[in-house]
Design a protein around this motif. Structure first.
Motif, mmCIF file in Angstrom:
data_model
loop_
_atom_site.group_PDB
_atom_site.id
_atom_site.type_symbol
_atom_site.label_atom_id
_atom_site.label_comp_id
_atom_site.label_asym_id
_atom_site.label_seq_id
_atom_site.Cartn_x
_atom_site.Cartn_y
_atom_site.Cartn_z
ATOM 1 N N GLY A 228 93.254 51.684 19.540
ATOM 2 C CA GLY A 228 92.238 52.257 20.978
ATOM 3 C C GLY A 228 91.504 53.585 20.565
ATOM 4 N N VAL A 229 92.561 54.388 19.818
ATOM 5 C CA VAL A 229 91.977 55.869 19.481
ATOM 6 C C VAL A 229 91.003 55.522 18.281
ATOM 7 N N ILE A 230 90.976 54.710 17.392
ATOM 8 C CA ILE A 230 90.175 54.694 16.425
ATOM 9 C C ILE A 230 88.796 53.910 16.975
ATOM 10 N N CYS A 231 88.907 52.792 17.906
ATOM 11 C CA CYS A 231 87.838 52.189 18.628
ATOM 12 C C CYS A 231 86.927 53.422 19.170
ATOM 13 N N SER A 232 87.692 54.242 20.030
ATOM 14 C CA SER A 232 87.059 55.155 20.973
ATOM 15 C C SER A 232 86.359 56.302 20.135
ATOM 16 N N ILE A 233 86.847 56.809 18.877
ATOM 17 C CA ILE A 233 86.380 57.768 18.227
ATOM 18 C C ILE A 233 85.024 57.147 17.335
ATOM 19 N N GLY A 285 84.023 58.514 9.681
ATOM 20 C CA GLY A 285 84.822 57.318 10.267
ATOM 21 C C GLY A 285 86.110 56.834 9.580
ATOM 22 N N LEU A 286 85.663 56.767 7.921
ATOM 23 C CA LEU A 286 86.881 56.371 7.135
ATOM 24 C C LEU A 286 87.945 57.594 7.255
ATOM 25 N N VAL A 287 87.464 58.811 7.054
ATOM 26 C CA VAL A 287 88.473 59.995 7.352
ATOM 27 C C VAL A 287 89.378 59.882 8.612
ATOM 28 N N MET A 288 88.763 59.632 9.618
ATOM 29 C CA MET A 288 89.356 59.597 10.915
ATOM 30 C C MET A 288 90.162 58.364 11.064
ATOM 31 N N MET A 289 89.926 57.370 10.474
ATOM 32 C CA MET A 289 90.630 56.024 10.470
ATOM 33 C C MET A 289 91.863 56.335 9.578
ATOM 34 N N GLY A 290 91.958 56.931 8.563
ATOM 35 C CA GLY A 290 92.877 57.310 7.691
ATOM 36 C C GLY A 290 93.819 58.184 8.371
ATOM 37 N N VAL A 291 93.441 59.331 8.854
ATOM 38 C CA VAL A 291 94.198 60.173 9.641
ATOM 39 C C VAL A 291 94.931 59.546 10.651
ATOM 40 N N ILE A 292 94.241 58.833 11.681
ATOM 41 C CA ILE A 292 94.895 58.209 12.675
ATOM 42 C C ILE A 292 96.148 57.108 11.992
ATOM 43 N N ASN A 293 95.596 56.384 11.230
ATOM 44 C CA ASN A 293 96.444 55.751 10.532
ATOM 45 C C ASN A 293 97.996 56.219 10.082
ATOM 46 N N MET A 298 100.629 53.319 11.461
ATOM 47 C CA MET A 298 100.462 52.021 11.939
ATOM 48 C C MET A 298 100.907 51.182 10.875
ATOM 49 N N ASN A 299 101.119 51.506 9.716
ATOM 50 C CA ASN A 299 101.687 50.330 8.638
ATOM 51 C C ASN A 299 103.142 50.080 8.850
ATOM 52 N N GLU A 300 104.099 50.719 9.657
ATOM 53 C CA GLU A 300 105.222 50.548 9.951
ATOM 54 C C GLU A 300 105.484 49.315 11.014
ATOM 55 N N VAL A 301 106.478 48.564 10.717
ATOM 56 C CA VAL A 301 106.930 47.608 11.699
ATOM 57 C C VAL A 301 107.684 48.147 12.824
ATOM 58 N N ASP A 302 107.140 47.551 14.009
ATOM 59 C CA ASP A 302 107.768 48.054 15.343
ATOM 60 C C ASP A 302 109.196 47.390 15.508
#
Length: 303
Positions: A228-233, A285-293, A298-302
């Motif tokens: 949601g943060v990625i989509c919003s930003i 956009g790429l930088v923000m996606m990387g930072v948020i990730n 986001m790569n960790e399993v919940d």
């Protein structure tokens, strides 16, 4: 008696998968072709022509880093970056936060939650351009609803929200701030997928309502909130209609944005300069996606 050695039959699952790879590639081929034609090739062309002087009609003429130098030394560009960073912060905290809160409220399934969900989603199906026009009337000083209500308390109140500084920035912000249905749907979907056994185990261990949200449900919605943060930003990076149809970047440069600069460059037939702006937007956009990730893991399993 000698043991008879039989040749193993190639009927394993892995062999079957290898045998059918050609069909997988065949079905993926149209998608790959479309991606190359309509995404990869234009992106490469934007990068290449951003280093040229190009009017869109004649052949591009290489001019090195001149477009980027002119862009980075432009006062309008610096103001656009400042506005983008502030809008991104507001989107990350308030916009995504509001959508997340609505998702948790709906998840409680109180009486009338389905009606609330439908009513909350209705405004979000209206286009951004239509909302911009609606808000132009809403914030109108002469007959707008907001100023009419304020003048019942203060008869001398007069503010042209979209045309006065610093109100224009906040007026534009309110055209999208509380329309967070995408965030709500993402978080609500993750909440619905949480195994009920986890909630029941926490309740048996003595967890209350807030503890259940804080230690079980909210952490398990981490990926949805990050998405949601990625989509919003990224929506703030590409925000054009709300600004163009309300303030056009003014007053002064109060609501100036990178898309406004890009469109202005295109209308002035400065396609190389416009593509340089597009490259900057792409990189941001790429930088923000990387930072948020990284921040939201986001790569960790919940579970």
């Amino acid at each position: 008696m000698k043991n008879k050695i039989t040749k193993p039959k190639h009927t394993s699952k892995n062999h079957w998968e290898r045998k059918n790879y050609k069909w997988i590639y065949l079905f993926l081929l149209p998608t790959i072709v479309i991606f190359l034609m309509f995404y990869l090739v234009p992106i490469v062309q934007v990068f290449v022509t951003s280093f040229s002087q190009w009017d869109g009609f004649n052949d591009p003429v290489f001019n090195g880093l001149k477009n980027y130098f002119n862009l980075f030394t432009s006062n309008a560009f610096l103001i656009s970056l400042k506005n983008l960073l502030l809008w991104a912060l507001i989107a990350m905290v308030l916009h995504v936060g509001f959508g997340t809160v609505v998702a948790f409220v709906l998840y409680q399934r109180r009486r009338g939650w389905k009606v609330t969900r439908a009513v909350f989603m209705i405004p979000n199906v209206i286009s951004a351009a239509a909302w911009a026009m609606i808000y132009r009337f809403f914030f109108n000083d002469n007959f707008g609803i907001l100023n009419s209500l304020i003048r019942k308390i203060n008869p001398d109140f007069h503010v042209q929200w979209f045309y006065q500084s610093p109100w224009a920035f906040w007026a534009v912000t309110f055209t999208w701030l509380f329309y967070a249905v995408i965030v709500t749907l993402l978080v609500f979907g993750d909440l619905m997928n949480i195994p009920q056994e986890l909630n029941e185990a926490a309740i048996i261990d003595g967890a209350g309502g807030w503890q259940l949200i804080r230690y079980i449900q909210l952490p398990l919605c981490r990926s949805a909130i990050a998405t949601g943060v990625i989509c919003s930003i990224t929506s703030r990076i590409t925000m054009y209609e709300q600004i163009s149809l309300t303030t056009a970047g003014g007053p002064g440069n109060d609501t100036m944005s990178l898309p406004i600069l890009l469109v202005n460059a295109v209308t002035d037939y400065r396609y190389g300069y416009a593509n340089a702006i597009g490259v900057v937007m792409f990189v941001i956009g790429l930088v923000m996606m990387g930072v948020i990730n990284k921040v939201f893991r986001m790569n960790e399993v919940d579970y």
